[in-house]
Design a protein around this motif. Sequence first.
Motif, PDB file in Angstrom:
ATOM      1  N   LEU A 156      29.430  47.956  33.796  1.00 28.64           N
ATOM      2  CA  LEU A 156      30.812  47.483  33.774  1.00 28.64           C
ATOM      3  C   LEU A 156      31.778  48.559  33.291  1.00 28.64           C
ATOM      4  CD1 LEU A 156      30.332  43.835  32.479  1.00 28.64           C
ATOM      5  CD2 LEU A 156      31.252  44.521  34.700  1.00 28.64           C
TER       6      LEU A 156
ATOM      7  N   GLU B  68      36.170  51.475  34.646  1.00 32.54           N
ATOM      8  CA  GLU B  68      37.275  52.086  33.912  1.00 32.54           C
ATOM      9  C   GLU B  68      37.834  53.306  34.632  1.00 32.54           C
ATOM     10  OE1 GLU B  68      35.878  52.780  29.949  1.00 32.54           O
ATOM     11  OE2 GLU B  68      35.524  50.647  29.551  1.00 32.54           O
TER      12      GLU B  68
ATOM     13  N   GLN C  35      41.593  47.281  37.288  1.00 30.22           N
ATOM     14  CA  GLN C  35      40.587  46.792  36.346  1.00 30.22           C
ATOM     15  C   GLN C  35      40.867  45.347  35.947  1.00 30.22           C
ATOM     16  OE1 GLN C  35      39.561  49.347  32.943  1.00 30.22           O
ATOM     17  NE2 GLN C  35      40.591  51.025  33.983  1.00 30.22           N
ATOM     18  N   SER C  36      42.116  45.062  35.628  1.00 30.04           N
ATOM     19  CA  SER C  36      42.485  43.708  35.208  1.00 30.04           C
ATOM     20  C   SER C  36      42.241  42.713  36.329  1.00 30.04           C
ATOM     21  CB  SER C  36      43.956  43.672  34.781  1.00 30.04           C
ATOM     22  OG  SER C  36      44.182  44.520  33.676  1.00 30.04           O
TER      23      SER C  36
ATOM     24  N   ARG D 126      38.406  42.222  36.688  1.00 28.95           N
ATOM     25  CA  ARG D 126      37.775  41.481  35.592  1.00 28.95           C
ATOM     26  C   ARG D 126      38.139  39.994  35.641  1.00 28.95           C
ATOM     27  NH1 ARG D 126      35.173  44.837  32.123  1.00 28.95           N
ATOM     28  NH2 ARG D 126      35.747  47.053  32.169  1.00 28.95           N
ATOM     29  N   ARG D 127      39.362  39.686  36.039  1.00 26.53           N
ATOM     30  CA  ARG D 127      39.727  38.274  36.192  1.00 26.53           C
ATOM     31  C   ARG D 127      38.916  37.631  37.313  1.00 26.53           C
ATOM     32  NH1 ARG D 127      45.095  40.091  34.995  1.00 26.53           N
ATOM     33  NH2 ARG D 127      45.517  40.376  37.216  1.00 26.53           N
TER      34      ARG D 127
ATOM     35  N   LEU E  76      36.009  38.633  38.383  1.00 32.32           N
ATOM     36  CA  LEU E  76      34.609  38.571  37.966  1.00 32.32           C
ATOM     37  C   LEU E  76      34.356  37.351  37.085  1.00 32.32           C
ATOM     38  CD1 LEU E  76      31.953  40.266  38.158  1.00 32.32           C
ATOM     39  CD2 LEU E  76      32.563  41.217  35.918  1.00 32.32           C
ATOM     40  N   GLN E  77      35.278  37.069  36.179  1.00 28.71           N
ATOM     41  CA  GLN E  77      35.115  35.932  35.277  1.00 28.71           C
ATOM     42  C   GLN E  77      35.118  34.608  36.027  1.00 28.71           C
ATOM     43  OE1 GLN E  77      38.326  36.508  32.522  1.00 28.71           O
ATOM     44  NE2 GLN E  77      37.240  38.056  31.330  1.00 28.71           N
TER      45      GLN E  77
ATOM     46  N   THR F 198      29.161  38.800  32.411  1.00 29.23           N
ATOM     47  CA  THR F 198      30.146  38.732  31.328  1.00 29.23           C
ATOM     48  C   THR F 198      29.612  37.947  30.140  1.00 29.23           C
ATOM     49  OG1 THR F 198      31.130  36.771  32.357  1.00 29.23           O
ATOM     50  CG2 THR F 198      32.076  38.901  32.915  1.00 29.23           C
TER      51      THR F 198
END
Length: 223
Positions: A195, A199, A206-207, A210-211, A213-214, A223
């Motif tokens: 993960l 970066e 990235q944001s 990650r949203r 992915l969650q 996660t």
Amino acid sequence: MFILKRQDVDIKTMHHPQKDQQIPILSYQGQTFRLLSVFNADQEDDARALWRDLTDNRGKACVLLEEPDRYSIWGKIRLEKFDHDAGGDTGTPPAAAPFIKACLLMLQVLYMDVEDLLGGKQARQFEDDIAKVFAAWKFPQATASEALKNLLTVDPLAMPQLPPWQDHHLQRLLEEMHRMGKDYFGNADFAARALEAVEDMTTAEQSQFRRWLQQSPSGKIWT
């Protein structure tokens, strides 16, 4: 193409021609659309950005549906063709570029860790294993040996063209990468390092990743 409210459209479900599941279908002015992506109510900017990317940059016919508790994006399909399509993906555009780039970065870090920590023999086995995944799930532009090598070694941030993988390809890749990582390393410690690879992308990408992915069914194991 369209930005619509819930009262503007009719949504029903139909049986997927190749999978044992029901899928939502949106109808508007005689046209039909298939669900591509869902965003929470506080992700309006992300939803609009993806919708604009699909419609303006990729030439896709898409609907952005605004509801009180969420935003969703739907891609145009022809039902008669969908019914006979072996893959069931008619009219479905590729996933958002940041999602594809992030998954490739994670795959490459996993591959490099196998090579660095376990040696060349295991790295070659990893190549064979991921090739079987790509072939079994019909990943576009991933089965030829040269294409496979590029996917494992060429920086996705510098690729002239990303593979046109759809959301379901990425879900499967996330599942298989995690399974393979545990098989090779014996635990899930590899996940954090994989993960970290994202970066290299911009902060906004990235944001967004990650949203996603969650919220993804296969993302929860990471996660």
